[in-house]
Design a protein around this motif. Structure first.
Motif, short mmCIF file in Angstrom:
data_model
loop_
_atom_site.label_atom_id
_atom_site.label_comp_id
_atom_site.label_asym_id
_atom_site.label_seq_id
_atom_site.Cartn_x
_atom_site.Cartn_y
_atom_site.Cartn_z
N HIS A 13 0.83 -1.19 0.00
CA HIS A 13 0.00 0.00 0.00
C HIS A 13 0.87 1.25 0.00
CE1 HIS A 13 -3.31 2.56 2.11
NE2 HIS A 13 -3.41 2.65 0.80
N LEU A 14 0.55 2.20 -0.89
CA LEU A 14 1.30 3.45 -1.01
C LEU A 14 0.34 4.61 -0.76
CD1 LEU A 14 3.35 2.76 -4.28
CD2 LEU A 14 4.11 2.45 -1.92
N PRO A 15 0.04 4.92 0.49
CA PRO A 15 -0.95 5.96 0.77
C PRO A 15 -0.54 7.33 0.28
CG PRO A 15 0.18 5.29 2.79
CD PRO A 15 0.58 4.31 1.73
N ASP A 16 0.75 7.56 0.06
CA ASP A 16 1.22 8.88 -0.38
C ASP A 16 1.47 8.96 -1.88
OD1 ASP A 16 1.22 9.80 2.27
OD2 ASP A 16 3.23 9.00 2.63
N LEU A 17 1.06 7.94 -2.62
CA LEU A 17 1.29 7.96 -4.07
C LEU A 17 0.57 9.15 -4.69
CD1 LEU A 17 2.41 6.49 -6.61
CD2 LEU A 17 0.18 5.34 -6.77
N ASP A 18 1.33 9.97 -5.43
CA ASP A 18 0.72 11.08 -6.14
C ASP A 18 0.51 10.68 -7.59
OD1 ASP A 18 3.46 10.99 -6.44
OD2 ASP A 18 3.79 13.14 -6.28
N VAL A 19 -0.64 11.08 -8.12
CA VAL A 19 -1.04 10.66 -9.46
C VAL A 19 -1.51 11.88 -10.25
CG1 VAL A 19 -1.63 8.29 -8.78
CG2 VAL A 19 -3.36 10.10 -8.60
N PRO A 20 -1.55 11.75 -11.59
CA PRO A 20 -1.88 12.92 -12.41
C PRO A 20 -3.29 13.45 -12.21
CG PRO A 20 -0.76 11.24 -13.71
CD PRO A 20 -1.08 10.62 -12.40
N PRO A 230 7.16 9.17 -4.84
CA PRO A 230 6.19 10.20 -4.48
C PRO A 230 6.87 11.49 -4.03
CG PRO A 230 5.60 8.09 -3.48
CD PRO A 230 6.98 7.94 -4.04
N GLY A 231 6.16 12.59 -4.22
CA GLY A 231 6.59 13.86 -3.65
C GLY A 231 7.64 14.61 -4.43
N GLN A 232 7.93 14.18 -5.67
CA GLN A 232 8.95 14.87 -6.47
C GLN A 232 8.35 15.70 -7.60
OE1 GLN A 232 12.45 12.70 -7.53
NE2 GLN A 232 12.43 11.44 -5.68
N GLY A 233 7.03 15.83 -7.61
CA GLY A 233 6.39 16.66 -8.60
C GLY A 233 6.19 16.00 -9.95
N THR A 234 6.49 14.70 -10.04
CA THR A 234 6.37 14.02 -11.33
C THR A 234 4.92 13.98 -11.81
OG1 THR A 234 8.20 12.64 -10.56
CG2 THR A 234 7.15 12.01 -12.61
N ALA A 235 4.00 13.70 -10.90
CA ALA A 235 2.59 13.64 -11.27
C ALA A 235 2.10 15.00 -11.80
CB ALA A 235 1.75 13.21 -10.07
N ASP A 236 2.52 16.07 -11.15
CA ASP A 236 2.11 17.41 -11.59
C ASP A 236 2.67 17.73 -12.97
OD1 ASP A 236 0.72 17.82 -9.24
OD2 ASP A 236 2.38 18.86 -8.24
N GLN A 237 3.83 17.19 -13.26
CA GLN A 237 4.44 17.44 -14.56
C GLN A 237 3.69 16.70 -15.67
OE1 GLN A 237 8.67 16.79 -14.47
NE2 GLN A 237 8.94 17.14 -16.65
N ILE A 238 3.20 15.50 -15.36
CA ILE A 238 2.48 14.70 -16.33
C ILE A 238 1.06 15.21 -16.57
CG2 ILE A 238 1.39 12.43 -16.61
CD1 ILE A 238 4.25 12.33 -17.39
N SER A 239 0.44 15.71 -15.52
CA SER A 239 -1.00 15.99 -15.54
C SER A 239 -1.47 16.85 -16.71
CB SER A 239 -1.42 16.64 -14.21
OG SER A 239 -2.78 16.92 -14.21
N PRO A 240 -0.84 18.01 -16.99
CA PRO A 240 -1.39 18.82 -18.10
C PRO A 240 -1.30 18.14 -19.45
CG PRO A 240 0.69 19.74 -17.26
CD PRO A 240 0.27 18.68 -16.32
N HIS A 241 -0.27 17.31 -19.64
CA HIS A 241 -0.15 16.58 -20.91
C HIS A 241 -1.30 15.59 -21.06
CE1 HIS A 241 3.91 18.07 -21.92
NE2 HIS A 241 4.13 18.04 -20.62
N LEU A 242 -1.62 14.88 -19.99
CA LEU A 242 -2.73 13.93 -20.04
C LEU A 242 -4.07 14.62 -20.21
CD1 LEU A 242 -1.82 11.23 -17.35
CD2 LEU A 242 -2.20 10.84 -19.80
N GLU A 243 -4.26 15.70 -19.48
CA GLU A 243 -5.51 16.46 -19.61
C GLU A 243 -5.73 16.90 -21.04
OE1 GLU A 243 -7.85 16.80 -17.54
OE2 GLU A 243 -7.11 16.80 -15.48
N SER A 244 -4.64 17.34 -21.68
CA SER A 244 -4.75 17.78 -23.07
C SER A 244 -5.09 16.61 -23.99
CB SER A 244 -3.43 18.43 -23.49
OG SER A 244 -3.47 18.80 -24.86
N ALA A 245 -4.43 15.45 -23.77
CA ALA A 245 -4.67 14.29 -24.63
C ALA A 245 -6.11 13.76 -24.49
CB ALA A 245 -3.68 13.18 -24.29
N LEU A 246 -6.67 13.90 -23.29
CA LEU A 246 -8.00 13.35 -23.02
C LEU A 246 -9.12 14.37 -23.22
CD1 LEU A 246 -7.17 11.29 -19.82
CD2 LEU A 246 -7.72 10.38 -22.08
#
Length: 250
Positions: A13-20, A230-246
């Motif tokens: 279990h990864l309760p702190d997993l950050d996702v896009p 987690p916690g390195q901002g990777t999810a935040d970096q990915i998020s706008p690209h995915l939002e645009s694709a979807l």
């Protein structure tokens, strides 16, 4: 499009997993005290139920997790909804190891082999997962292969291509489960991944290829391997690209 969070790496279990994407639903489970395969089967049963519910209503779920094995639950759920999917798989790695070929013992290197019928008693049978034909899988990039993986792919009818070559000509027929492990992106552009592989395509090229798969209109479920620390901002970096694709009508 329901956004489902499965905050696990295999059975951890990864309760702190950050996702896009902010999730609409989060799946956790009381896992048995058995081995890792048994524990994953229990978790993925819950994933499959959630995915099947969405697919039956014509909704394409987005499943976000900390590894690629969760795709077993995603595909099983699509099948439970009465849909027989093919798979498009973006990854820096081959994910075609077996217990007999792996030197590390890492189960996260085996999902494509399990999806295509490897030792079904381990998890496919308990999960109700029906094997895909190797011809139903498109493996995109996979620039980091161990010798047994390269040997397997050399004789397999599975299609493999670079990110830039993803097109209707190579995408399998029928409904699609689209899986993206973000370590496919060049780690110079996306730091913080668990298993960085030097070189590879930039994030714009990856997302353009992902968009081409989505543009087929045949994607019934999207699986995201958020394989980063987690916690390195990777999810935040990915998020706008995915939002645009979807984005509808982009």
């Amino acid at each position: 499009m329901t956004r489902i969070l499965v905050p696990y790496h295999l059975d951890e279990h990864l309760p702190d997993l950050d996702v896009p994407f902010r999730p609409d639903a989060t799946i956790t489970a009381e896992l048995p005290a058995g081995d890792t395969w048994e524990r994953m089967a229990e978790l993925y049963r819950h994933v499959a139920e959630a995915v099947a519910t969405d697919v039956r209503t014509g909704t394409a779920p987005v499943v976000q997790s900390g590894d690629c094995m969760v795709s077993l639950g995603t595909v099983a759920g699509v099948q439970q909804a009465g849909v027989s999917p093919s798979v498009v798989w973006f990854d820096a790695h081959g994910d075609v190891q077996t217990l007999e070929t792996t030197t590390s013992g890492y189960l996260g290197g085996m999902p494509i082999r399990v999806l295509t019928g490897y030792r079904p008693e381990l998890i496919a049978e308990p999960l109700g997962l029906q094997a895909l034909a190797e011809e139903q899988v498109l493996l995109v990039d996979a620039r980091d292969l161990d010798p047994p993986e390269a040997e397997f792919l050399a004789s397999s009818p599975m299609t493999r291509c670079p990110v830039d070559d993803v097109s209707e000509a190579v995408i399998p027929a029928g409904p699609l489960v689209l899986h993206v492990d973000f370590d496919v992106v060049n780690p110079d552009q996306l730091p913080g991944t668990l298993f960085p592989t030097p070189g590879g395509p930039g994030i714009d090229a990856v997302m353009a290829a992902v968009a081409r798969v989505l543009d087929t209109g045949r994607v019934v479920a999207l699986s995201l391997g958020c394989t980063w620390h987690p916690g390195q901002g990777t999810a935040d970096q990915i998020s706008p690209h995915l939002e645009s694709a979807l984005a509808p009508g982009r």
